[in-house]
Design an enzyme around this catalytic site. Structure first.
Site, short mmCIF file in Angstrom:
data_model
loop_
_atom_site.label_atom_id
_atom_site.label_comp_id
_atom_site.label_asym_id
_atom_site.label_seq_id
_atom_site.Cartn_x
_atom_site.Cartn_y
_atom_site.Cartn_z
N SER A 110 1.18 3.33 1.57
CA SER A 110 2.35 3.48 -0.33
C SER A 110 2.42 1.94 -0.75
CB SER A 110 3.65 3.21 0.21
OG SER A 110 4.54 3.39 -1.06
N GLU A 209 -2.77 9.41 -2.15
CA GLU A 209 -1.73 10.44 -1.83
C GLU A 209 -0.97 9.65 -3.07
OE1 GLU A 209 1.64 8.87 -0.29
OE2 GLU A 209 0.52 7.04 -1.25
N HIS A 279 3.82 10.57 2.09
CA HIS A 279 4.78 10.17 2.25
C HIS A 279 6.05 11.04 2.91
CE1 HIS A 279 4.16 6.73 -0.74
NE2 HIS A 279 4.90 6.35 -0.47
#
Length: 311
Positions: A110, A209, A279
């Site tokens: 992230s 992502e 996630h």
């Protein structure tokens, strides 16, 4: 290139919070307990002054705690507490010379994408895009996800990346390429455009992502990469999971899969989707900064990790 030593279940790690604090203090405590239950020796790099708004502390405090951990010789890895936001604010405060002189695994994903890419650019340091303390270990990793994590941090090489349940990739554009495997969160990759911290992605295999981004937002980020000439310079591209991307049912929209397919032709090599990475609780752990091979034909796609993330 700076290669860290492998991490074993009896190694020593420092938990750092260079972005946001845990949303719930109980998650931090549970995650720390989970790491210690595996046999790891765990230190916590406290951020002086505590959380400030959406940050785990002031820029100076977060950078100071991270740099102190980077300078240590007695830890095998830094495991991030969580992502959130904040690393873009301190990339110019990081002690890259210490990262080069004392290489160690940095584990996270992230917002930690910015740290991984900056450390690769400035120090040649490999990293691990994998589970974090409060976001993942606190929730309990399933056996396959955890086994994949230990495989990567333990220094394995010469394997195909598949999902925790054996999920294979789906080809979007044919070809074969070998290059350095780099990537993480799409928003962070895009945010680094125009800064000195985005690596030269010429010939690289990029994996991306994201979470909570509607299809038009994903479209916009891929458009920026195209307009910046990044997509055409890539050796290959692998799409992970784009979760929580729903739009209201009465709004016209492309699906995420349609958006990804529309940008595949702009890439200068093979493109695949379906990487179980993002996630989500069950996911693959990805090495950052190692050589890999991406092969796509009209039936199948394979991402093969050639080198170890450790020395």
């Amino acid at each position: 290139m700076s290669l860290p030593r492998p991490l074993s279940p009896s190694g020593r790690v420092a938990v750092v919070a260079p972005a946001s604090a845990a949303l719930d203090a109980a998650d931090a405590a549970t995650g720390l307990a989970a790491l210690r239950a595996r046999g790891l020796q765990v230190d916590v790099a406290d951020v002086t002054g505590g959380p400030i708004a959406y940050l785990s502390g002031s820029d100076a405090a977060r950078a100071g705690a991270l740099n102190a951990a980077l300078r240590r010789d007695d830890v095998d890895a830094l495991v991030c507490l969580r992502g959130g936001y904040g690393l873009l604010r301190i990339l110019d405060r990081i002690d890259y010379e210490a990262a080069r002189a004392h290489p160690k695994l940095i584990v996270g994903y992230s917002d930690i994408t910015a740290l991984h890419l900056a450390l690769w650019t400035e120090a040649g340091l490999t990293g691990v895009s994998g589970p974090m303390v409060a976001s993942d270990w606190a929730k309990g990793l399933d056996a396959d996800t955890e086994a994949d994590f230990w495989r990567v941090v333990g220094g394995d090489a010469g394997y195909d990346v598949r999902g925790p349940g054996g999920e294979a990739l789906t080809p979007l554009a044919e070809g074969e390429t070998e290059g350095v495997l780099l990537g993480g969160n799409l928003a962070l990759v895009t945010a680094l455009l125009g800064t000195p911290y985005l690596p030269d992605l010429t010939g690289a295999i990029l994996f991306v992502e994201d979470v909570g981004e509607a299809p038009y937002r994903i479209d916009g980020m891929l458009a920026r990469l195209r307009l910046a000439g990044v997509l055409e310079r890539l050796g290959g591209l692998v799409f992970g999971l784009f979760t929580d991307a729903d739009v209201p049912p009465d709004r016209p929209t492309f699906s995420v899969d349609e958006v990804l397919a529309q940008y595949a032709p702009y890439v200068g090599g093979p493109v695949a989707s379906g990487l179980v990475y993002g996630h989500v609780p069950r996911k693959s752990t990805l090495p950052v900064g190692v050589r890999a091979r991406l092969t796509c034909d009209d039936r199948a796609a394979t991402l093969h990790v050639l080198d170890s993330v450790t020395g």
